[in-house]
Write an enzyme that holds these catalytic residues in place. Structure first.
Site, mmCIF file in Angstrom:
data_model
loop_
_atom_site.group_PDB
_atom_site.id
_atom_site.type_symbol
_atom_site.label_atom_id
_atom_site.label_comp_id
_atom_site.label_asym_id
_atom_site.label_seq_id
_atom_site.Cartn_x
_atom_site.Cartn_y
_atom_site.Cartn_z
ATOM 1 N N GLY A 102 0.817 -1.204 0.000
ATOM 2 C CA GLY A 102 0.000 0.000 0.000
ATOM 3 C C GLY A 102 0.847 1.248 0.000
ATOM 4 N N TYR A 257 -7.276 -5.531 -12.773
ATOM 5 C CA TYR A 257 -5.940 -5.823 -13.286
ATOM 6 C C TYR A 257 -5.006 -6.501 -12.301
ATOM 7 C CZ TYR A 257 -1.223 -4.765 -15.065
ATOM 8 O OH TYR A 257 0.072 -4.856 -15.477
#
Length: 501
Positions: A102, A257
């Site tokens: 992240g 994706y």
């Protein structure tokens, strides 16, 4: 994005961690690392490269212990030096290692606090090291010789109070256990599961459920936003909600994706979500051009294949594989410099002329980011003899950068930024371009049995769910992410790595 894994086992976990990282390799190909714990000592191996290149037999033999964590790195705005490979380590308190997927949006403020108030030193530009030091400081504040699960969960609560952004974390407290936690918005994915052995129950925490499947673990569930799981070294499982007002707003681009199709994220099958994307695209095509002249639907390998297949089925058009992929070439949209990206596309894909000659071809891709790749592919289709080349994106137009852990380029390098669909079609050389509508994408991902009310769709609509991203912040990351900055940074990184080696 990155891939993380943590295992508390009943025997050496080095091979299991290695296998899990190979399954998560799609989430990061820049660097890899594993750290294990045995008799209060840590054993670490990390470096730049793919999993298979970082870990040799001599490294694996030294990674002893029944507990460990691993990481595959995909760089964002930072450099690609081996110094930023994870897991990171701090010796106080207890000896803590941490791996993170992240990005923290308030990292500058945190770095200042760590130095001025927490009296801690950060050695890299990685926000993962900042996050580690925040967690370590908050755990140290408990002042315990031996941390309990209550101490661990209290420290995670304080992390949530201080850190803003998208993050999924595994951390190992030497001699005590492994903790995993997720940001209060649940932006990045993280799951945990178990398997039964003759010696007892083993537990695993990972970015995606597929890594549990491959190693024979049974998925228990996703961590809820703001939740933490703590598994002690002797195999006791504890969970706790550690955020005040958590709300699930996961990154929708995981389904477009990033994730493997055989993963389940927040109860949603990635494969089924992509099938529904294809259905929605077919419906839009039939609305806009009911008398279309598409002869064949061809996916651009690999992520778009599922959506393209369902698109062809609903249109009643042939589905064909028109491109052969060289699987030893990495992703292109993070490569610095347009020339390097153009060269890479030609090396990565080769057209099968038989499927293009004299046909009206609908090419399907998962998304369009810079437009460099699809422009080259469209040209390849024309060179292979296609009569007309249409282009279909399973995602809406990407108009804004991602700030939660995906290294999408700065806004001005996004081909759809401040451009119409026809403008983009002209730039990439398509005879017709069709994007997925955002409401349709949300319905495709969140419209299954598991209902998700809201997603992070910031790359499409510019609405950042953490509420702290403004124009000034976006300007800063644009300076860090543009091509010229990356080229300079990687040149310096290469010199540093050469010196260190």
């Amino acid at each position: 994005m990155c891939g993380i894994v943590g295992i508390v086992g009943k025997s050496n976990v080095n091979q299991a961690l290695y296998d899990a990282l190979t399954v998560l390799q799609h989430r990061g190909q820049d660097a890899a690392g594993i750290v294990t714990s045995h008799d209060g000592r840590l054993f670490l191996r990390k470096d730049n490269g793919l999993v298979r290149d970082v870990f040799h037999q001599r490294h694996m033999q030294r990674l002893v212990g029944h507990m460990g964590i691993g990481h595959v790195r995909y760089p964002t705005a930072g450099s690609s030096t081996s110094a930023e490979a994870q897991p990171f380590y701090v010796n106080s308190p207890y000896g803590i290692t941490l791996a993170h997927n992240g990005n923290l949006t308030n990292v500058e403020q945190l770095a200042k606090e760590i130095y001025e108030s927490d009296l801690r030193h950060v050695n890299t530009n990685s926000d993962s090291e900042v996050l580690l030091n925040v967690f370590a400081h908050e755990l140290a504040q408990r002042g315990k010789l031996q941390p309990t699960e209550e101490d661990v969960f209290a420290a995670v609560t304080d992390v949530h109070n201080r850190c803003v952004g998208g993050y999924a974390v595994v951390a190992m407290i030497t001699g005590y256990g492994i903790v995993g936690f997720r940001d209060p918005h649940g932006i990045r994915p993280i799951v945990f599961g178990q398997r039964h052995t003759d010696e007892g129950v083993e537990y695993m925490i990972a970015s995606e459920s597929v890594s549990l499947d491959v190693l024979g673990f049974t998925l228990i569930r996703d961590l809820a936003p703001g939740e933490a799981v703590y598994i002690t070294e002797d195999g006791k499982l504890h969970t706790r909600q550690c955020a005040v007002a958590p709300k699930l707003t996961p990154c929708i681009f995981e389904h477009v994706y990033l994730a493997r199709p055989d993963s389940i994220i927040d109860g949603v099958s990635v494969y089924k979500a992509r099938l529904r994307m294809g259905e929605k695209l077919a419906e839009k095509i039939l609305r806009e051009r009911p008398e279309h002249d598409i002869d064949v639907v061809i996916p651009i390998p690999d992520t778009s294949r599922t959506a393209a297949l369902e698109l062809a089925n609903h249109l009643g058009v042939k589905f064909r594989e028109g491109f052969v992929k060289n699987r030893y070439i990495g992703r292109t949209f993070i490569m610095p410099g347009q020339a390097a990206r153009k060269k890479s596309v030609r090396q990565k894909l080769n057209a099968i002329e038989l499927e293009f000659r004299g046909k009206n071809v609908m090419l399907v891709d998962d998304s369009i980011v810079r437009g460099t790749t699809c422009k080259q592919i469209i040209q390849m289709a024309r060179e292979a003899g296609a009569k007309n080349v249409y282009f279909c994106s399973a995602a809406p137009a990407v108009r804004y950068p991602n700030v939660y852990g995906i290294d999408m380029p700065s806004a001005h390098e996004l081909i759809a930024h401040n451009r119409s669909t026809q403008d983009v079609a002209d730039l990439i050389g398509a005879d017709w371009l069709i994007y997925q509508d955002l409401p349709d994408l949300i319905e495709a991902v969140g419209g299954g049995k598991i209902k998700i009310e809201q997603f992070d769709c910031a790359v499409f609509d510019g609405k950042y769910v953490t509420g702290d991203v403004d124009e000034a912040y976006l300007n800063k990351i644009e300076q860090a992410r543009n091509d010229s900055s990356k080229i300079k940074t990687q040149a310096v990184s290469a010199i540093i790595d050469l010196y260190n080696n």
